[in-house]
Enzyme design. Structure first.
Site, PDB file in Angstrom:
ATOM      1  N   ASP A 102       3.101  -2.083   3.400  1.00 55.29           N
ATOM      2  CA  ASP A 102       3.886  -1.028   4.042  1.00 55.29           C
ATOM      3  C   ASP A 102       3.680  -1.146   5.567  1.00 55.29           C
ATOM      4  OD1 ASP A 102       5.077   1.394   4.709  1.00 55.29           O
ATOM      5  OD2 ASP A 102       4.129   2.530   3.121  1.00 55.29           O
ATOM      6  N   LYS A 130       7.742  -3.808   2.051  1.00 53.77           N
ATOM      7  CA  LYS A 130       8.514  -2.812   2.819  1.00 53.77           C
ATOM      8  C   LYS A 130       8.466  -3.220   4.283  1.00 53.77           C
ATOM      9  CE  LYS A 130       8.776   1.437   0.214  1.00 53.77           C
ATOM     10  NZ  LYS A 130       8.385   2.852   0.117  1.00 53.77           N
ATOM     11  N   ASP A 158       1.390   4.351  -8.007  1.00 52.76           N
ATOM     12  CA  ASP A 158       1.129   5.715  -8.476  1.00 52.76           C
ATOM     13  C   ASP A 158       1.741   6.787  -7.590  1.00 52.76           C
ATOM     14  OD1 ASP A 158      -0.742   5.367  -6.245  1.00 52.76           O
ATOM     15  OD2 ASP A 158      -1.673   7.214  -6.955  1.00 52.76           O
TER      16      ASP A 158
HETATM   17  C1  PRP Z   1      -1.463   1.155  -1.069  1.00 53.75           C
HETATM   18  C2  PRP Z   1      -1.071  -0.256  -1.471  1.00 53.75           C
HETATM   19  C3  PRP Z   1      -1.639  -1.106  -0.367  1.00 53.75           C
HETATM   20  C4  PRP Z   1      -1.588  -0.197   0.826  1.00 53.75           C
HETATM   21  C5  PRP Z   1      -0.392  -0.577   1.652  1.00 53.75           C
HETATM   22  O1  PRP Z   1      -2.719   1.421  -1.572  1.00 53.75           O
HETATM   23  O2  PRP Z   1      -1.612  -0.605  -2.720  1.00 53.75           O
HETATM   24  O3  PRP Z   1      -2.961  -1.505  -0.634  1.00 53.75           O
HETATM   25  O4  PRP Z   1      -1.446   1.141   0.350  1.00 53.75           O
HETATM   26  O5  PRP Z   1      -0.262   0.246   2.768  1.00 53.75           O
HETATM   27  P1  PRP Z   1      -0.314  -0.289   4.260  1.00 53.75           P
HETATM   28  O6  PRP Z   1       0.470  -1.569   4.332  1.00 53.75           O
HETATM   29  O7  PRP Z   1       0.342   0.843   5.017  1.00 53.75           O
HETATM   30  O8  PRP Z   1      -1.745  -0.478   4.640  1.00 53.75           O
HETATM   31  P2  PRP Z   1      -3.260   2.904  -1.885  1.00 53.75           P
HETATM   32  O9  PRP Z   1      -4.114   3.346  -0.728  1.00 53.75           O
HETATM   33  O10 PRP Z   1      -2.113   3.794  -2.262  1.00 53.75           O
HETATM   34  O11 PRP Z   1      -4.243   2.671  -3.109  1.00 53.75           O
HETATM   35  P3  PRP Z   1      -3.967   2.182  -4.618  1.00 53.75           P
HETATM   36  O12 PRP Z   1      -3.593   0.720  -4.541  1.00 53.75           O
HETATM   37  O13 PRP Z   1      -5.273   2.376  -5.285  1.00 53.75           O
HETATM   38  O14 PRP Z   1      -2.856   3.015  -5.209  1.00 53.75           O
END
Ligand code: PRP
Length: 175
Positions: A102, A130, A158
């Site tokens: 993201d 994204k 999730d």
């Molecule tokens: C989400 C996803 C990535 C991160 C991406 O993890 O799995 O690891 O966010 O975001 P970024 O590019 O803005 O850093 P999350 O913290 O939701 O944990 P999870 O994988 O345990 O659901």
């Protein structure tokens, strides 16, 4: 807990077909190279497990989990390991596998960490890229799909720790 409405974005078949393509590309790219495929928990657990099944060479596998505190730009965000890998990556090629890239801050942190450990190369695979939301320059080398917007769940992703078990990716509607 009340069920929110959701609409399919990527079907189970679309996901599996794309993973087969990625597995073939990765298998060719790393044919004779020592490869460690690293799952970024929790969201990547399904994508990772299906992807490694489509890799025909025999990579090592390992797992990390990171926690992110704060919001905004990189300097105001703290990212740290809550679970680190157990293998050495020195002089090995690494593919980091996540569900979503993201802002890119999670991957920027992981790239710095794995570079410091002497990995021969580091590439990124993500089920969903994204890229329009990027706040730091990160390239996904092996993207499943790109998506501009929408809150998506399922296939590992999730909302408040639910929906991870779905076979497809859905967009969640809060209205
Ligand atoms: C989400 C996803 C990535 C991160 C991406 O993890 O799995 O690891 O966010 O975001 P970024 O590019 O803005 O850093 P999350 O913290 O939701 O944990 P999870 O994988 O345990 O659901």
């Amino acid at each position: 807990m009340e069920e929110l409405s959701k609409k399919p974005v990527f079907s189970a078949d679309e996901i599996q077909n794309r993973i087969k393509e990625l597995g073939a590309i990765i298998s060719a790219d790393y044919a004779d190279k020592p490869l460690v495929v690293v799952c970024v928990l929790k969201g990547a657990f399904m994508f990772f497990s299906d992807l490694v099944k489509e890799i025909s060479i025999m990579p090592e596998v390992d797992f990390v989990r990171v926690a992110s505190y704060g919001s905004g730009n990189e300097s105001s965000r703290t990212i740290s390991f809550t679970k680190d890998i157990e293998l050495s990556v020195k002089d090995k090629h690494v593919i980091l596998v996540d569900d979503i890239v993201d802002s890119g801050y999670t991957m920027a942190f992981l790239l710095r960490q794995f570079e410091a450990r002497g990995a021969a190369s580091i590439r990124i695979s993500a089920l969903v890229d994204k890229e329009e939301r990027r706040e730091t320059p990160i390239t996904v080398d092996y993207p499943g799909f790109t998506l501009p917007s929408g809150f998506i769940v399922g296939y590992g992703l999730d909302y408040s720790e639910r929906y991870r078990n779905l076979r497809a990716v859905h967009e969640l509607h809060f209205a």
